[in-house]
Design an enzyme around this catalytic site. Sequence first.
Site, PDB file in Angstrom:
ATOM      1  CB  CYS A   1      28.393 -63.773  16.506  1.00  0.00           C
ATOM      2  SG  CYS A   1      30.036 -63.828  15.771  1.00  0.00           S
TER       3      CYS A   1
ATOM      4  CG  ASP B   1      39.188 -64.331  18.538  1.00  0.00           C
ATOM      5  OD1 ASP B   1      39.999 -64.600  19.438  1.00  0.00           O
ATOM      6  OD2 ASP B   1      38.548 -65.185  17.920  1.00  0.00           O
TER       7      ASP B   1
HETATM    8  C1  PEP Z   1      34.552 -64.137  18.618  1.00  0.00           C
HETATM    9  O1  PEP Z   1      35.776 -64.148  18.478  1.00  0.00           O
HETATM   10  O2  PEP Z   1      33.928 -63.211  19.162  1.00  0.00           O
HETATM   11  C2  PEP Z   1      33.747 -65.270  18.134  1.00  0.00           C
HETATM   12  C3  PEP Z   1      32.441 -65.217  18.118  1.00  0.00           C
HETATM   13  O3  PEP Z   1      34.419 -66.397  17.743  1.00  0.00           O
HETATM   14  P1  PEP Z   1      35.088 -67.409  18.787  1.00  0.00           P
HETATM   15  O4  PEP Z   1      34.628 -67.025  20.168  1.00  0.00           O
HETATM   16  O5  PEP Z   1      34.651 -68.773  18.430  1.00  0.00           O
HETATM   17  O6  PEP Z   1      36.548 -67.177  18.581  1.00  0.00           O
HETATM   18 MG    MG Z   2      36.701 -65.583  17.209  1.00  0.00          MG
END
Ligand code: PEP
Ligand code: MG
Length: 590
Positions: free
Chosen positions: A528, A481
């Site tokens: 992450c 994001d």
């Molecule tokens: C991200 O945004 O990098 C994340 C780990 O969350 P998601 O991919 O679930 O939005």
């Molecule tokens: Mg995210």
Amino acid sequence: MTFTVHGLAVSRGIAIGRAVIVASSRIDVAHYFVKPEQVEGEITRLRDARKAVVEEVHKVQKNLHELDPADAHPELSALLDVHLMLLQDEQLRSGVKTWIVDRHYNAEWALTTQLEVIARQFDEMEDPYLRERKADLEQVVERMLRVMRGAGSPVAAPPSGPAKKQDKALLDPTVDVPLVLIAHDLSPADMLQFKQSVFAGFVTDVGGKTSHTAIVARSMDIPAVVGARTASHLIIQDDWVIIDGDQGVVVIDPSPVLLAEYGAKQRLGELERERLSRLKNTPAVTLDGQRIELLANIEQPQDTAAALNAGAVGVGLFRTEFLFMGRSGKLPDEEEQFQAYRRAVEGMQGLPVTIRTVDVGADKPLDRTAARAGEDHLNPALGLRAIRWSLSEPAMFLAQLRAILRAAAFGPIHLLIPMLAHASEIRQTLALIDRAREQLTASATEYGPVRLGAMIEIPAAALTIPMFLRHFDFLSIGTNDLIQYTLAIDRADEAVAHLYNPVHPAVLHLLASTIAQCRAQGKGVSVCGEMAGDVAMTRLLIGLGLRSFSMHPAQILAVKQQILRCDTSKLGAWAQSVLSAEDPAALMSD
Ligand code: PEP
Ligand code: MG
């Protein structure tokens, strides 16, 4: 004739198999193999469903006539005749039977497969009247599916867990013919459903590399290509297909030479995996002795087995929204969630589990049809998603918080909040966590301590790190994001996928400064997002000071291999030069 379709490489490896085209609207139909002795039963189930629908149509015809004998509704009556004719259609009947007898598909799968075959033929018809009969055929099939759903399935669905060779051998008489799924679009919830299925690879027409559909495909560790645009139209049912998940290429009707070439690549990939598996118990330590934490991203409690198997030292991201999806609006209650979180915690056998509160919205709708009516003009990625949705539904959020706090009595839990950007959101979230604790105390329910973390995934958050460090024990950078919002690129849109650049200088600056500020205050920080599992990024992230990575279990060993070759004392200066370059990508291979 051999031809290729190009898309985005999302999940590594090569899959070679026959195409199963699934229409987006029929994705929730069960797909599994039946045992030879169950074939007859499936054929009977189909026959019964057809009979029931024929009776239904006859009844409607009769009612029509009785209601108004003077005017027998000639148009409606003709339509019902068409439906009756389609129900007896030989191509439908014999085709469906063939899928059951020869391939051992369950009845619903056989029916929708044959529907796809015939629907293509309708699409190609010149005569508009005949072309429109496709809708009638779809209605007839839908009625049969409904009857079968009502009657329940007498055949046990296959064992859960990804379709492994040994599972398939138990169930699939055509074990030498792997199947690959081709669809226009798959929602993340659909993908999750296919996690328990028989497919060896996936291709979708739409989707970006870090769309949640791609993320689930990656977690399944099978080859996948998204954003292949017209693949689902060009490929026909049962075509031989090669999916090259490394290059983002789909080869249709491959020549013997190509089959041999990709077969060899596939075997090489398997050998490489085998070689990497030897690193499972090797500590992730750099050449100069720096220990790096390798954590797992999971979607379901049962994924903890894969995490442990890959040697993860904890779960860095449990995307709890997958417990909330595809349930026709009926959200999991506190007890159901508590059981799921407790299973994850116990599954990790004392290692920490980072549970992120629900992040639905944007490309993760609760249901395929849950998009709010009349809001097509809105951009859901900028809308009521993640913590914004949780704060707007305090009862739902409190139930989730209580469930997580209760599970913390069974093992170490880190509670992670997605998409925070505002001081007011932080205050409200912390107040609700306090309230959840008070409620549990008041009802004398046991709960445990949690470490509190915030996701840094909005540029506004990355630019106000001191505020986050005042309130949280650790931060986790969601690069998927963070890149989307920094570069104004919809992560699920293949049309702008070429602009989705993890090493854009702006992204790198936000990453570097977040890591540096956490380290300066001795607070934990990890990445992450998908960047953490990309071996091309490992050296750079370590050079920027990152010591904790969270990724799909299947990526852990390859990243560990990179770490074992790193010398942090040399990477710092190089990472700074990448950071200040106009075109960082050009320096990445130095
Ligand atoms: C991200 O945004 O990098 C994340 C780990 O969350 P998601 O991919 O679930 O939005
Ligand atoms: Mg995210």
